[in-house]
Design a protein around this motif. Structure first.
Motif, PDB file in Angstrom:
ATOM      1  N   VAL A 169      12.240  21.280  63.055  1.00 48.97           N
ATOM      2  CA  VAL A 169      13.655  21.671  63.167  1.00 48.97           C
ATOM      3  C   VAL A 169      14.163  21.376  64.581  1.00 48.97           C
ATOM      4  O   VAL A 169      15.250  20.830  64.765  1.00 48.97           O
ATOM      5  N   ASP A 170      13.357  21.711  65.581  1.00 51.37           N
ATOM      6  CA  ASP A 170      13.760  21.483  66.965  1.00 51.37           C
ATOM      7  C   ASP A 170      13.919  19.990  67.265  1.00 51.37           C
ATOM      8  O   ASP A 170      14.820  19.594  68.008  1.00 51.37           O
ATOM      9  N   ALA A 171      13.054  19.157  66.692  1.00 46.97           N
ATOM     10  CA  ALA A 171      13.096  17.712  66.950  1.00 46.97           C
ATOM     11  C   ALA A 171      14.182  17.006  66.143  1.00 46.97           C
ATOM     12  O   ALA A 171      14.672  15.955  66.547  1.00 46.97           O
ATOM     13  N   ALA A 172      14.575  17.589  65.030  1.00 50.66           N
ATOM     14  CA  ALA A 172      15.522  16.940  64.122  1.00 50.66           C
ATOM     15  C   ALA A 172      16.932  16.889  64.708  1.00 50.66           C
ATOM     16  O   ALA A 172      17.357  17.798  65.420  1.00 50.66           O
ATOM     17  N   ALA A 173      17.626  15.841  64.359  1.00 54.93           N
ATOM     18  CA  ALA A 173      19.042  15.696  64.719  1.00 54.93           C
ATOM     19  C   ALA A 173      19.899  16.174  63.550  1.00 54.93           C
ATOM     20  O   ALA A 173      19.425  16.303  62.419  1.00 54.93           O
ATOM     21  N   ASP A 174      21.149  16.413  63.827  1.00 57.33           N
ATOM     22  CA  ASP A 174      22.104  16.811  62.807  1.00 57.33           C
ATOM     23  C   ASP A 174      22.071  15.800  61.665  1.00 57.33           C
ATOM     24  O   ASP A 174      22.207  14.601  61.889  1.00 57.33           O
ATOM     25  N   GLY A 175      21.850  16.272  60.433  1.00 56.37           N
ATOM     26  CA  GLY A 175      21.840  15.400  59.263  1.00 56.37           C
ATOM     27  C   GLY A 175      20.462  14.932  58.829  1.00 56.37           C
ATOM     28  O   GLY A 175      20.335  14.294  57.784  1.00 56.37           O
ATOM     29  N   ASP A 176      19.412  15.239  59.591  1.00 51.50           N
ATOM     30  CA  ASP A 176      18.055  14.811  59.226  1.00 51.50           C
ATOM     31  C   ASP A 176      17.516  15.630  58.061  1.00 51.50           C
ATOM     32  O   ASP A 176      18.057  16.674  57.697  1.00 51.50           O
ATOM     33  N   ALA A 191      14.000  28.963  62.329  1.00 55.54           N
ATOM     34  CA  ALA A 191      15.437  29.210  62.473  1.00 55.54           C
ATOM     35  C   ALA A 191      16.147  27.873  62.676  1.00 55.54           C
ATOM     36  O   ALA A 191      15.677  27.022  63.428  1.00 55.54           O
ATOM     37  N   ILE A 192      17.263  27.717  61.987  1.00 56.15           N
ATOM     38  CA  ILE A 192      18.098  26.532  62.130  1.00 56.15           C
ATOM     39  C   ILE A 192      19.423  26.976  62.735  1.00 56.15           C
ATOM     40  O   ILE A 192      20.073  27.885  62.223  1.00 56.15           O
ATOM     41  N   GLU A 193      19.807  26.347  63.840  1.00 58.86           N
ATOM     42  CA  GLU A 193      21.070  26.673  64.507  1.00 58.86           C
ATOM     43  C   GLU A 193      21.809  25.395  64.867  1.00 58.86           C
ATOM     44  O   GLU A 193      21.212  24.434  65.335  1.00 58.86           O
ATOM     45  N   HIS A 194      23.102  25.389  64.663  1.00 64.19           N
ATOM     46  CA  HIS A 194      24.004  24.329  65.138  1.00 64.19           C
ATOM     47  C   HIS A 194      23.731  22.942  64.562  1.00 64.19           C
ATOM     48  O   HIS A 194      24.060  21.948  65.200  1.00 64.19           O
ATOM     49  N   ALA A 245      13.309  32.819  57.086  1.00 63.58           N
ATOM     50  CA  ALA A 245      13.990  31.626  57.592  1.00 63.58           C
ATOM     51  C   ALA A 245      15.408  32.070  57.902  1.00 63.58           C
ATOM     52  O   ALA A 245      16.016  32.793  57.121  1.00 63.58           O
ATOM     53  N   SER A 246      15.936  31.662  59.042  1.00 71.62           N
ATOM     54  CA  SER A 246      17.301  32.053  59.378  1.00 71.62           C
ATOM     55  C   SER A 246      18.149  30.823  59.670  1.00 71.62           C
ATOM     56  O   SER A 246      17.653  29.820  60.182  1.00 71.62           O
ATOM     57  N   ILE A 247      19.404  30.954  59.303  1.00 69.44           N
ATOM     58  CA  ILE A 247      20.391  29.891  59.520  1.00 69.44           C
ATOM     59  C   ILE A 247      21.544  30.527  60.274  1.00 69.44           C
ATOM     60  O   ILE A 247      22.146  31.491  59.788  1.00 69.44           O
TER      61      ILE A 247
END
Length: 108
Positions: free
Chosen positions: A47-54, A67-70, A89-91
Motif C-alpha cells: 500500500v505504501d509503495a503503490a501509486a494512486d490507481g494501482d 491502512a489506505i489513505e489519500h 483494514a482502514s480506509i
C-alpha cells in the motif's frame, strides 16, 4: 551529422511528442506473498509503495492489518477464503474522486 528539420518536420515532431505525452500511464499491479514470492511480504508495504490507481494482488496467507489513505487502490485476494487479514483494514481521507476496492479478503 544531423539533418536540419523543416518547419513542417518540426511541427510534426512537436505534435507527435504532445500526443505521446497525453497517453495515460498504465497502473501497476503489486504482488503480496507471505512466503516471499512477490513484491512484498505484507499488505501495508505494498500500500505504501503503490501509486494512486494501482492494484495489489494478495496471494493466500495471513497478513497484518493495513491502512489506505489519500489514494485509489484495489486490494484483491487471490480467491475467496484464502487471504486472512488480522485485526482490521482502514480506509481514510479519500477525496470525492478516489475509491478503494477490497475483494476476497477475510478481515477479522
Amino acid at each position: 551529422m544531423s539533418l536540419p528539420l523543416s518547419p513542417c518536420g518540426l511541427l510534426f515532431a512537436f505534435a507527435l511528442f504532445a500526443a505521446l505525452s497525453a497517453l495515460p500511464v498504465l497502473d501497476r499491479t503489486w504482488i503480496v506473498d507471505a512466503a516471499g514470492g512477490g513484491d512484498h511480504r505484507d499488505i501495508q508495504p505494498a500500500v505504501d509503495a503503490a501509486a494512486d490507481g494501482d492494484r495489489i494482488l494478495v496471494r493466500a496467507g495471513t497478513y497484518n492489518r493495513f491502512a489506505i489513505e489519500h489514494k485509489s487502490l484495489s486490494v484483491i485476494g487471490v480467491r475467496p477464503g484464502a487471504v486472512l487479514v488480522q485485526y482490521r483494514a482502514s480506509i481514510q481521507r479519500l477525496t470525492s474522486n478516489q475509491s478503494v476496492i477490497l475483494r476476497n479478503l477475510l478481515i477479522t
